[in-house]
Write a protein that holds these residues in place. Structure first.
Motif, PDB file in Angstrom:
ATOM      1  N   ILE A   8      85.097 -18.158  52.872  1.00  0.00           N
ATOM      2  CA  ILE A   8      85.703 -17.751  53.426  1.00  0.00           C
ATOM      3  C   ILE A   8      86.546 -17.223  51.525  1.00  0.00           C
ATOM      4  O   ILE A   8      87.522 -16.384  51.797  1.00  0.00           O
ATOM      5  N   ALA A  11      84.915 -15.674  48.909  1.00  0.00           N
ATOM      6  CA  ALA A  11      84.593 -14.564  49.038  1.00  0.00           C
ATOM      7  C   ALA A  11      86.532 -13.773  48.719  1.00  0.00           C
ATOM      8  O   ALA A  11      86.412 -12.836  48.297  1.00  0.00           O
ATOM      9  N   ILE A  23      85.712  -9.945  56.216  1.00  0.00           N
ATOM     10  CA  ILE A  23      85.067 -11.675  55.983  1.00  0.00           C
ATOM     11  C   ILE A  23      84.500 -10.941  57.864  1.00  0.00           C
ATOM     12  O   ILE A  23      85.243 -11.143  58.444  1.00  0.00           O
ATOM     13  N   THR A  25      82.376 -14.443  60.368  1.00  0.00           N
ATOM     14  CA  THR A  25      82.339 -15.937  60.604  1.00  0.00           C
ATOM     15  C   THR A  25      81.884 -15.735  62.523  1.00  0.00           C
ATOM     16  O   THR A  25      82.350 -14.889  62.974  1.00  0.00           O
ATOM     17  N   ILE A  68      89.581 -10.561  59.181  1.00  0.00           N
ATOM     18  CA  ILE A  68      88.479 -11.582  59.585  1.00  0.00           C
ATOM     19  C   ILE A  68      87.623 -11.048  61.178  1.00  0.00           C
ATOM     20  O   ILE A  68      88.763 -11.111  61.981  1.00  0.00           O
TER      21      ILE A  68
END
Length: 109
Positions: A8, A11, A23, A25, A68
């Protein structure tokens, strides 16, 4: 979890600063650690404190948002499967130079 946080961080520091970045995850723990750091300015588990603070610092430096998103692990999502494959290959690739946080372009906080 630490590797997810590093991914993360990498990025964020490598993304264009004038665009919103998304992002994805599969690490619920990484997301919660970032939320904890944001809410309290620290994380209880000191193992993750530095990387979480670096993530938050670099998010705050951006002119646009960082979003995120949580994705399900191991359900056939092509992007997540490719990321998992690259992580596994990275574990076995001894020639890579490890990331040193004191040498990255936006590592100070």
């Amino acid at each position: 979890n630490y590797c997810e946080l590093v991914a993360i961080y990498v990025a964020i520091i490598n993304a264009t600063t004038n665009k919103t970045i998304h992002i994805y995850t599969d690490s619920f723990t990484a997301m919660n650690l970032i939320k904890e750091g944001y809410a309290f300015g620290s994380v209880k588990n000191k193992k993750y404190h530095d990387i979480v603070m670096k993530i938050l610092h670099n998010i705050n430096r951006r002119s646009r948002k960082v979003k995120i998103f949580k994705v399900k692990a191991h359900v056939g999502d092509v992007g997540n499967s490719n990321a998992d494959l690259m992580a596994r290959l990275g574990v076995y690739n001894k020639s890579d130079t490890p990331i040193r946080f004191d040498n990255t372009k936006n590592s100070s906080y």
